[in-house]
Write a protein that holds these residues in place. Sequence first.
Motif, mmCIF file in Angstrom:
data_model
loop_
_atom_site.group_PDB
_atom_site.id
_atom_site.type_symbol
_atom_site.label_atom_id
_atom_site.label_comp_id
_atom_site.label_asym_id
_atom_site.label_seq_id
_atom_site.Cartn_x
_atom_site.Cartn_y
_atom_site.Cartn_z
ATOM 1 N N TYR A 66 0.719 -1.238 -0.084
ATOM 2 C CA TYR A 66 -0.128 0.004 -0.056
ATOM 3 C C TYR A 66 0.760 1.321 -0.108
ATOM 4 C CZ TYR A 66 -3.612 3.339 0.924
ATOM 5 O OH TYR A 66 -4.365 4.275 0.814
ATOM 6 N N LYS A 67 1.862 1.352 0.702
ATOM 7 C CA LYS A 67 2.835 2.619 0.950
ATOM 8 C C LYS A 67 3.469 2.909 -0.441
ATOM 9 C CE LYS A 67 6.590 4.166 3.620
ATOM 10 N NZ LYS A 67 7.606 3.970 4.798
ATOM 11 N N ALA A 68 3.950 1.800 -0.987
ATOM 12 C CA ALA A 68 4.510 1.972 -2.626
ATOM 13 C C ALA A 68 3.376 2.314 -3.296
ATOM 14 C CB ALA A 68 5.135 0.728 -2.804
ATOM 15 N N TRP A 69 2.310 1.991 -3.287
ATOM 16 C CA TRP A 69 1.250 2.435 -4.297
ATOM 17 C C TRP A 69 0.820 3.765 -3.926
ATOM 18 C CZ3 TRP A 69 -4.081 3.375 -3.026
ATOM 19 C CH2 TRP A 69 -5.071 3.483 -4.225
ATOM 20 N N TYR A 72 16.364 8.838 2.372
ATOM 21 C CA TYR A 72 16.496 9.333 3.828
ATOM 22 C C TYR A 72 15.437 10.085 4.542
ATOM 23 C CZ TYR A 72 21.490 8.855 2.762
ATOM 24 O OH TYR A 72 22.693 8.303 2.367
ATOM 25 N N TYR A 73 14.364 10.666 3.724
ATOM 26 C CA TYR A 73 13.245 11.310 4.439
ATOM 27 C C TYR A 73 12.219 10.276 5.061
ATOM 28 C CZ TYR A 73 15.359 15.708 3.472
ATOM 29 O OH TYR A 73 16.320 16.906 3.536
ATOM 30 N N GLU A 74 11.783 9.411 3.718
ATOM 31 C CA GLU A 74 10.820 8.441 3.914
ATOM 32 C C GLU A 74 11.337 7.081 4.376
ATOM 33 O OE1 GLU A 74 7.825 9.146 3.794
ATOM 34 O OE2 GLU A 74 8.188 11.144 3.134
ATOM 35 N N GLU A 75 12.803 7.147 4.483
ATOM 36 C CA GLU A 75 13.504 5.919 5.053
ATOM 37 C C GLU A 75 12.874 4.432 4.470
ATOM 38 O OE1 GLU A 75 12.672 6.170 9.369
ATOM 39 O OE2 GLU A 75 14.020 7.739 9.621
ATOM 40 N N LEU A 76 12.926 4.687 3.042
ATOM 41 C CA LEU A 76 12.583 3.489 2.300
ATOM 42 C C LEU A 76 13.810 2.755 1.959
ATOM 43 C CD1 LEU A 76 9.828 5.018 -0.039
ATOM 44 C CD2 LEU A 76 9.554 3.462 1.950
ATOM 45 N N SER A 77 13.816 1.421 1.733
ATOM 46 C CA SER A 77 15.050 0.664 1.375
ATOM 47 C C SER A 77 15.136 0.880 -0.115
ATOM 48 C CB SER A 77 14.624 -0.848 1.773
ATOM 49 O OG SER A 77 13.454 -1.291 0.973
ATOM 50 N N ILE A 78 16.243 0.439 -0.384
ATOM 51 C CA ILE A 78 16.696 0.410 -1.967
ATOM 52 C C ILE A 78 15.560 -0.441 -2.807
ATOM 53 C CG2 ILE A 78 18.300 -0.368 -3.490
ATOM 54 C CD1 ILE A 78 19.711 1.735 -1.942
ATOM 55 N N GLU A 79 15.301 -1.814 -2.071
ATOM 56 C CA GLU A 79 14.023 -2.333 -3.009
ATOM 57 C C GLU A 79 12.787 -1.740 -3.005
ATOM 58 O OE1 GLU A 79 16.001 -3.498 -0.273
ATOM 59 O OE2 GLU A 79 17.559 -4.615 -1.587
ATOM 60 N N GLU A 80 12.235 -0.938 -1.762
ATOM 61 C CA GLU A 80 11.090 -0.090 -1.985
ATOM 62 C C GLU A 80 11.036 0.862 -2.957
ATOM 63 O OE1 GLU A 80 9.147 -0.537 2.598
ATOM 64 O OE2 GLU A 80 11.168 0.287 2.261
ATOM 65 N N ILE A 81 12.249 1.469 -2.889
ATOM 66 C CA ILE A 81 12.434 2.547 -3.979
ATOM 67 C C ILE A 81 12.476 2.148 -5.275
ATOM 68 C CG2 ILE A 81 13.841 4.370 -4.742
ATOM 69 C CD1 ILE A 81 15.178 4.493 -1.861
ATOM 70 N N SER A 82 13.044 1.088 -5.467
ATOM 71 C CA SER A 82 13.086 0.302 -6.891
ATOM 72 C C SER A 82 11.703 -0.077 -7.495
ATOM 73 C CB SER A 82 14.024 -0.982 -6.672
ATOM 74 O OG SER A 82 13.880 -1.642 -7.974
ATOM 75 N N GLU A 83 10.810 -0.553 -6.465
ATOM 76 C CA GLU A 83 9.298 -0.917 -6.652
ATOM 77 C C GLU A 83 8.882 0.215 -6.919
ATOM 78 O OE1 GLU A 83 5.555 -2.875 -4.366
ATOM 79 O OE2 GLU A 83 7.595 -3.465 -3.619
ATOM 80 N N ILE A 84 8.851 1.352 -6.176
ATOM 81 C CA ILE A 84 8.139 2.532 -6.310
ATOM 82 C C ILE A 84 8.355 3.214 -7.745
ATOM 83 C CG2 ILE A 84 7.725 4.842 -5.567
ATOM 84 C CD1 ILE A 84 7.777 3.541 -2.633
#
Length: 177
Positions: free
Chosen positions: A65-68, A138-150
């Motif tokens: 949901y967060k990525a979406w 840094y601001y949203e503290e997402l992982s590399i994998e989550e950023i890649s998905e987003i």
Amino acid sequence: MIGKENLYPENKDMWLEKIMDEYGDRLTKLSYNYIKDWNLAEDIVQDVFITCYKEYENIDKIVSYKAWIFRITINKCKDLLKSSIFKRVVTNSNLLTLTKSSEISPEMAIMKSGEEEFLSTCVLELPIKYREVITLYYYEELSIEEISEILKINRNTIKTRLNRARLKLKALLERWR
């Protein structure tokens, strides 16, 4: 963060209120990092919540949901940046030069009140492809994998952009000190 069991209440309006409370400020800041205009960022977030409201029936099909919701926000920001009306009216407007004064806007006054704010200002100076990975990491503290998905970008590309963004940010910080 809202638990999975509390994310989908029976009442659609209650659900929307919960996600607005949970994500409203974060999405507005994310939008501001793209658009650099607080009012337009707020408008984009309202659009995002309207989209969420319309997609309520399909909410159980969403894996992350967060990525979406971050993806919707980023897409709406990019759509606005690409729109010809934004380019013609907002960025080339004489109104911007007329409204600029020696006083800074309330948003900028808050951002410039300390070291973190100075850093935020420098982040806003980065090109958008670097600004988005810095913001999400840094601001949203997402992982590399989550950023890649987003962002729908390869993980190695994310890592490269993060490294280049850090170097550019370091140069900006040194230049302004």
